[in-house]
Design a protein around this motif. Sequence first.
Motif, PDB file in Angstrom:
ATOM      1  N   GLU A 193       0.828  -1.204   0.000  1.00  0.00           N
ATOM      2  CA  GLU A 193       0.000   0.000   0.000  1.00  0.00           C
ATOM      3  C   GLU A 193       0.861   1.252   0.000  1.00  0.00           C
ATOM      4  N   SER A 194       1.920   1.232   0.788  1.00  0.00           N
ATOM      5  CA  SER A 194       2.771   2.413   0.841  1.00  0.00           C
ATOM      6  C   SER A 194       3.442   2.650  -0.505  1.00  0.00           C
ATOM      7  N   LEU A 195       3.846   1.574  -1.191  1.00  0.00           N
ATOM      8  CA  LEU A 195       4.442   1.739  -2.507  1.00  0.00           C
ATOM      9  C   LEU A 195       3.421   2.301  -3.483  1.00  0.00           C
ATOM     10  N   GLU A 196       2.182   1.817  -3.408  1.00  0.00           N
ATOM     11  CA  GLU A 196       1.135   2.335  -4.272  1.00  0.00           C
ATOM     12  C   GLU A 196       0.876   3.803  -3.969  1.00  0.00           C
ATOM     13  N   VAL A 197       0.858   4.149  -2.707  1.00  0.00           N
ATOM     14  CA  VAL A 197       0.620   5.534  -2.318  1.00  0.00           C
ATOM     15  C   VAL A 197       1.755   6.410  -2.827  1.00  0.00           C
ATOM     16  N   GLN A 198       2.989   5.922  -2.712  1.00  0.00           N
ATOM     17  CA  GLN A 198       4.122   6.698  -3.201  1.00  0.00           C
ATOM     18  C   GLN A 198       4.023   6.897  -4.712  1.00  0.00           C
ATOM     19  N   GLU A 199       3.599   5.877  -5.431  1.00  0.00           N
ATOM     20  CA  GLU A 199       3.422   6.013  -6.870  1.00  0.00           C
ATOM     21  C   GLU A 199       2.342   7.041  -7.180  1.00  0.00           C
ATOM     22  N   GLU A 200       1.244   7.004  -6.428  1.00  0.00           N
ATOM     23  CA  GLU A 200       0.178   7.979  -6.637  1.00  0.00           C
ATOM     24  C   GLU A 200       0.680   9.388  -6.348  1.00  0.00           C
ATOM     25  N   ILE A 201       1.455   9.528  -5.292  1.00  0.00           N
ATOM     26  CA  ILE A 201       1.998  10.844  -4.949  1.00  0.00           C
ATOM     27  C   ILE A 201       2.913  11.335  -6.057  1.00  0.00           C
ATOM     28  N   LYS A 202       3.739  10.444  -6.600  1.00  0.00           N
ATOM     29  CA  LYS A 202       4.632  10.832  -7.692  1.00  0.00           C
ATOM     30  C   LYS A 202       3.827  11.277  -8.909  1.00  0.00           C
ATOM     31  N   GLU A 203       2.789  10.520  -9.226  1.00  0.00           N
ATOM     32  CA  GLU A 203       1.955  10.874 -10.370  1.00  0.00           C
ATOM     33  C   GLU A 203       1.304  12.241 -10.157  1.00  0.00           C
ATOM     34  N   LYS A 204       0.789  12.473  -8.971  1.00  0.00           N
ATOM     35  CA  LYS A 204       0.148  13.760  -8.694  1.00  0.00           C
ATOM     36  C   LYS A 204       1.152  14.897  -8.759  1.00  0.00           C
ATOM     37  N   SER A 205       2.348  14.674  -8.227  1.00  0.00           N
ATOM     38  CA  SER A 205       3.360  15.735  -8.269  1.00  0.00           C
ATOM     39  C   SER A 205       3.773  16.018  -9.709  1.00  0.00           C
ATOM     40  N   GLU A 206       3.874  14.979 -10.536  1.00  0.00           N
ATOM     41  CA  GLU A 206       4.200  15.190 -11.945  1.00  0.00           C
ATOM     42  C   GLU A 206       3.097  15.976 -12.643  1.00  0.00           C
ATOM     43  N   GLU A 207       1.842  15.642 -12.342  1.00  0.00           N
ATOM     44  CA  GLU A 207       0.721  16.374 -12.934  1.00  0.00           C
ATOM     45  C   GLU A 207       0.755  17.841 -12.515  1.00  0.00           C
ATOM     46  N   GLU A 208       1.038  18.091 -11.247  1.00  0.00           N
ATOM     47  CA  GLU A 208       1.115  19.465 -10.765  1.00  0.00           C
ATOM     48  C   GLU A 208       2.253  20.213 -11.440  1.00  0.00           C
ATOM     49  N   LYS A 209       3.385  19.558 -11.627  1.00  0.00           N
ATOM     50  CA  LYS A 209       4.510  20.192 -12.317  1.00  0.00           C
ATOM     51  C   LYS A 209       4.125  20.551 -13.741  1.00  0.00           C
ATOM     52  N   ARG A 210       3.446  19.621 -14.414  1.00  0.00           N
ATOM     53  CA  ARG A 210       2.999  19.906 -15.786  1.00  0.00           C
ATOM     54  C   ARG A 210       2.048  21.096 -15.817  1.00  0.00           C
ATOM     55  N   LYS A 211       1.115  21.113 -14.876  1.00  0.00           N
ATOM     56  CA  LYS A 211       0.171  22.226 -14.826  1.00  0.00           C
ATOM     57  C   LYS A 211       0.887  23.545 -14.574  1.00  0.00           C
ATOM     58  N   LYS A 212       1.860  23.532 -13.648  1.00  0.00           N
ATOM     59  CA  LYS A 212       2.619  24.753 -13.371  1.00  0.00           C
ATOM     60  C   LYS A 212       3.382  25.209 -14.605  1.00  0.00           C
TER      61      LYS A 212
END
Length: 111
Positions: free
Chosen positions: A56-75
């Motif tokens: 679960e923690s690995l999945e959560v970390q992957e989700e966090i990475k994906e969200k941070s990448e999306e935020e970077k793209r949006k910025k």
Amino acid sequence: MPVSPLGNMNFVNQNVSYQSTQVSNEVAKEGFATLMNMAEFNEKEKAAAKLEKVNESLEVQEEIKEKSEEEKRKKEERQAKKEQTEEEKENSQTEENNEIKESIHRLDMSI
């Protein structure tokens, strides 16, 4: 020699203590076995829970990475849009300034 006529009689419940001891020993064996089985099951369950938490923690970390990448793209997109609008404003201002300069030059030339 028995003192009373009841002394030679065997009652039904005279051997109950032996039988109850056997039954209680059997029950204790079964109880011990179930306790050991439950303890083993709990240990396995804890190990499985630990593994699930890791997954679960690995999945959560992957989700966090994906969200941070999306935020970077949006910025980056926002910054690109801001830069484009600023360039358009500068271009429009320079064009206006050029038009004003040209009109002033023409006026100067005509005078």
